[in-house]
Design an enzyme around this catalytic site. Structure first.
Site, PDB file in Angstrom:
ATOM      1  N   ARG A  71       0.849  -1.196   0.000  1.00  0.00           N
ATOM      2  CA  ARG A  71       0.000   0.000   0.000  1.00  0.00           C
ATOM      3  C   ARG A  71       0.882   1.242   0.000  1.00  0.00           C
ATOM      4  O   ARG A  71       2.088   1.169   0.195  1.00  0.00           O
ATOM      5  CB  ARG A  71      -0.870   0.014   1.268  1.00  0.00           C
ATOM      6  CG  ARG A  71      -0.031  -0.114   2.535  1.00  0.00           C
ATOM      7  CD  ARG A  71      -0.709   0.364   3.784  1.00  0.00           C
ATOM      8  NE  ARG A  71       0.127   0.085   4.958  1.00  0.00           N
ATOM      9  CZ  ARG A  71       1.172   0.812   5.324  1.00  0.00           C
ATOM     10  NH1 ARG A  71       1.539   1.877   4.626  1.00  0.00           N
ATOM     11  NH2 ARG A  71       1.882   0.497   6.387  1.00  0.00           N
ATOM     12  N   ALA A 147      -5.122   5.846  10.952  1.00  0.00           N
ATOM     13  CA  ALA A 147      -4.137   5.842   9.864  1.00  0.00           C
ATOM     14  C   ALA A 147      -4.794   5.400   8.564  1.00  0.00           C
ATOM     15  O   ALA A 147      -5.760   4.622   8.574  1.00  0.00           O
ATOM     16  CB  ALA A 147      -2.976   4.918  10.214  1.00  0.00           C
ATOM     17  N   GLY A 160      -6.936   0.321   3.231  1.00  0.00           N
ATOM     18  CA  GLY A 160      -7.963   1.240   3.725  1.00  0.00           C
ATOM     19  C   GLY A 160      -7.505   2.042   4.920  1.00  0.00           C
ATOM     20  O   GLY A 160      -6.619   2.892   4.794  1.00  0.00           O
ATOM     21  N   CYS A 178       4.313   6.159  10.447  1.00  0.00           N
ATOM     22  CA  CYS A 178       4.120   6.952   9.224  1.00  0.00           C
ATOM     23  C   CYS A 178       5.266   7.941   8.997  1.00  0.00           C
ATOM     24  O   CYS A 178       5.082   8.953   8.313  1.00  0.00           O
ATOM     25  CB  CYS A 178       2.773   7.669   9.249  1.00  0.00           C
ATOM     26  SG  CYS A 178       1.380   6.528   9.391  1.00  0.00           S
TER      27      CYS A 178
END
Length: 218
Positions: A71, A147, A160, A178
């Site tokens: 992702r 997140a 997602g 992140c």
């Protein structure tokens, strides 16, 4: 006639590899065979995932398994007490706009949190949903409560979002979440909100309909 969106809910933690396989198979079926879109609500056992922008320096220790997710985004943590919502949606039916889709995912979270009297906010350059820690009399402090990480293949979405209900926040100590070190991570429980996972699921389903509707925009 388009099949109605399917909601799946797993109460027991789901193996990460199993989740990836399911998403890949469902996304291919949506595109190739017109299968129903799907939103899957689940938890994972404790683990870290690395997105396509992950910096190896942000993995501080390997106390939990590390998975390459495929992702967008960087490192994040998944574990019990965190509700994950994997969305396999056909963006060709939903406006064919990836930027709008990411905005709508954030809106989905913001409206869900509002049902628990939590004000979630966006921050430019900081993906996810953030809260000001006014509950600690620290209005300048902002912590991430949800997140986002998405992938789009042939206009079908994978992955997602995740919302922290009541995970062990110390588990985030193995990564720079992140890639952002100057801000913290929180949860609904940390914010003083007492809610169950079924209550969060109900809020997610209600807010999804508000934001995404039935998806017939093509």
């Amino acid at each position: 006639m388009t099949a109605p969106l399917e909601w799946r809910i797993d109460d027991a933690p789901v193996d990460y590899a199993r989740a990836l396989t399911f998403m890949e198979q469902r996304a291919a079926a949506i595109r190739q065979d017109g299968a129903a879109e799907c939103v899957w609500l689940l938890e994972h056992p404790p683990l870290y995932t690395a997105g396509t922008s992950a910096d190896a320096a942000d993995l501080l220790d390997t106390r939990f398994p590390v998975h390459v997710a495929g992702r967008g985004g960087e490192y994040t943590y998944h574990g019990p007490g965190q509700r994950i919502a994997y969305a396999m949606l056909d963006l060709q039916r939903r406006g064919a706009d990836v930027r709008r889709y990411v905005h709508d995912l954030e809106e989905w979270v913001i409206r869900t949190l509002a049902q628990f009297a939590v004000q979630g906010e966006r921050r430019k350059g900081r993906p996810g949903v953030w809260v000001r820690r006014t509950d600690l009399n620290l209005p300048t402090r902002e912590d991430k409560v949800a997140a986002l990480g998405v992938r789009v293949r042939r206009w079908v979405t994978l992955h997602g979002l995740s919302i922290n209900l009541d995970p062990d926040l110390s588990h985030y100590g193995g990564i720079v979440p992140c890639g952002i070190s100057e801000h913290g991570v929180t949860s609904l429980a940390d914010l003083g909100i007492t809610a169950t996972m079924p209550e969060l699921d109900m809020a997610l389903r209600a807010s999804f309909q508000e934001v995404f509707g039935d998806g017939d925009e093509a």
